[in-house]
Design an enzyme around this catalytic site. Structure first.
Site, mmCIF file in Angstrom:
data_model
loop_
_atom_site.group_PDB
_atom_site.id
_atom_site.type_symbol
_atom_site.label_atom_id
_atom_site.label_comp_id
_atom_site.label_asym_id
_atom_site.label_seq_id
_atom_site.Cartn_x
_atom_site.Cartn_y
_atom_site.Cartn_z
ATOM 1 N N ARG A 1 0.849 -1.193 0.000
ATOM 2 C CA ARG A 1 0.000 0.000 0.000
ATOM 3 C C ARG A 1 0.884 1.242 0.000
ATOM 4 N NH1 ARG A 1 1.785 1.912 4.020
ATOM 5 N NH2 ARG A 1 0.595 3.808 3.682
ATOM 6 N N GLY A 2 0.206 2.406 -0.119
ATOM 7 C CA GLY A 2 0.951 3.649 -0.251
ATOM 8 C C GLY A 2 1.164 3.909 -1.736
ATOM 9 N N ALA A 3 0.907 5.159 -2.154
ATOM 10 C CA ALA A 3 0.848 5.437 -3.588
ATOM 11 C C ALA A 3 2.137 5.057 -4.348
ATOM 12 C CB ALA A 3 0.494 6.912 -3.793
ATOM 13 N N GLN B 1 -2.710 2.574 9.865
ATOM 14 C CA GLN B 1 -1.394 2.645 9.197
ATOM 15 C C GLN B 1 -0.412 3.483 10.029
ATOM 16 O OE1 GLN B 1 -4.341 3.042 7.699
ATOM 17 N NE2 GLN B 1 -4.302 2.468 5.544
ATOM 18 N N ASP C 1 -1.997 10.676 -2.572
ATOM 19 C CA ASP C 1 -2.363 9.576 -3.469
ATOM 20 C C ASP C 1 -2.631 10.057 -4.886
ATOM 21 O OD1 ASP C 1 -3.137 8.520 -0.618
ATOM 22 O OD2 ASP C 1 -2.786 6.814 -1.950
HETATM 23 O O1 MRU Z 1 -4.868 3.242 2.043
HETATM 24 P P1 MRU Z 1 -3.389 3.449 1.998
HETATM 25 O O2 MRU Z 1 -2.684 2.984 3.222
HETATM 26 O O3 MRU Z 1 -2.775 2.939 0.729
HETATM 27 O O4 MRU Z 1 -3.232 5.036 1.965
HETATM 28 C C1 MRU Z 1 -1.950 5.591 1.855
HETATM 29 C C2 MRU Z 1 -1.933 7.068 1.983
HETATM 30 O O5 MRU Z 1 -2.934 7.737 2.046
HETATM 31 C C3 MRU Z 1 -0.565 7.715 1.948
HETATM 32 O O6 MRU Z 1 -0.560 8.890 2.704
HETATM 33 C C4 MRU Z 1 -0.213 8.058 0.495
HETATM 34 O O7 MRU Z 1 -0.347 6.930 -0.321
HETATM 35 C C5 MRU Z 1 1.139 8.588 0.383
HETATM 36 S S1 MRU Z 1 2.366 7.404 0.739
HETATM 37 C C6 MRU Z 1 3.894 8.016 0.412
#
Ligand code: MRU
Length: 321
Positions: A45-47, A183, A224
């Site tokens: 996960r995470g963009a 998270q 994201d």
């Molecule tokens: O649902 P997730 O855990 O994938 O959400 C992630 C986020 O919102 C992060 O803040 C975003 O992806 C930036 S990560 C460098």
């Protein structure tokens, strides 16, 4: 720390983010179905990490044969909000006519770039934080996880913390636990502990009160998807943080690699917001916490208007809308 996501022996290898902080384990994903499932379950996960998953997923599909374009579509749509996922899949797919090795080489190049770009973006952002915030050492507030685990390596918003901590400039990071999947409490607190950065976890609902008490010098978040006008989609709760930060005169800084910018979208109203399973709210670790049949509103992300943001920072520096 090893890469969050990588390629080894014909498989996509990820750190399983559903198991942390209790267990550090790796998962080998050998089919497109396994990869898509891991994305949906937030095992990866995470963009920026999703960008890598998109590219490596297409490399895996190309190696396995079959309808690679259809597999790429499946992967690109596994989650809708982070633009990086479809971007990574598209970028790898563009090499398909040169064969599976070329697709894999492109995916591997994307991984290396991701580490470098996040390091550069967060270095730029660290300078902006130092310019915007006079107090030393700094008290920073983080939401969700925008660290090593959310990227191939290093991190975006948490990458700023690493740069500042190296220079002895961090007093404390207040870590929003990040409901409902934690998270912040599970992953960001784990990363900060590994790095020896002083931190405290707080409920998301304490963030405004912490700002009101003068406990926060700067809010740092990832993104994201960033629209052309600078509006930012990020983990649910980010918009509320930005409102509170504006009210209390606290700088609010967004850090992301430019792969998170979606120039096709004029503003944030066009961003698709993922809505997740009701059980993430009606159950806690499998135990019901709401009456049976309770309806929920469970958006995974929100959109913060650019007007509430002090700076959106990528590897190119501060973004202008
Ligand atoms: O649902 P997730 O855990 O994938 O959400 C992630 C986020 O919102 C992060 O803040 C975003 O992806 C930036 S990560 C460098």
């Amino acid at each position: 720390m090893r890469r969050t996501i990588d390629w080894a022996d014909g498989a996509v290898v990820i750190i399983d983010q559903t198991a942390l902080p209790g267990e550090y384990r790796l998962l080998e994903l050998r089919t497109v179905g396994e990869l898509v499932d891991a994305i949906k379950r937030l095992a990866v996960r995470g963009a920026p990490a999703l960008g890598a998953a998109g590219a490596l997923g297409v490399a895996l599909a190309a190696r396995l044969g079959g309808d690679v374009a259809a597999d790429a579509e499946l992967i690109a749509h596994a989650r809708p909000t982070a633009v990086n996922l479809a971007w990574g899949a598209r970028r790898a797919l563009a090499k398909l006519d040169q064969g599976p090795d070329a697709v894999l080489a492109e995916a591997r190049a994307l991984l290396t770039e991701d580490e470098e770009l996040n390091k550069t973006a967060s270095a730029h952002a660290a300078e902006i934080v130092l310019a915007e915030c006079p107090r030393r050492p700094l008290r920073l507030l983080s939401h969700c996880n925008a660290g090593h685990l959310a990227t191939v390596g290093w991190g975006s918003a948490l990458g700023v913390v690493w740069h500042l901590h190296e220079r002895g400039l961090v007093e404390e990071v207040l870590v929003d636990e990040t409901r409902p999947l934690l998270q912040g409490a599970r992953l960001t607190a784990w990363e900060l502990a590994q790095a020896g950065v002083p931190h405290r976890v707080q409920p998301d609902s304490a963030a405004a009160a912490a700002m009101a008490r003068g406990m926060v010098d700067c809010v740092l978040v990832g993104a994201d998807r960033i629209a052309a006008n600078g509006d930012v989609a990020n983990k649910i709760g980010t918009y509320g943080l930005a409102l509170a930060a504006r009210h209390h005169g606290v700088p609010f800084v967004v850090v992301a690699p430019s792969s998170t910018v979606d120039e096709r979208l004029a503003d944030g109203t066009g961003i698709t917001i993922e809505e997740r399973d009701a059980r993430e709210l009606t159950e806690y670790a499998g135990v019901p916490v709401a009456p049976p049949g309770t309806e929920v509103f469970n958006p995974a992300f929100d959109v913060t208007p650019f007007g509430l943001i002090t700076a959106v920072v990528t590897e190119r520096g501060r973004l202008a809308p």
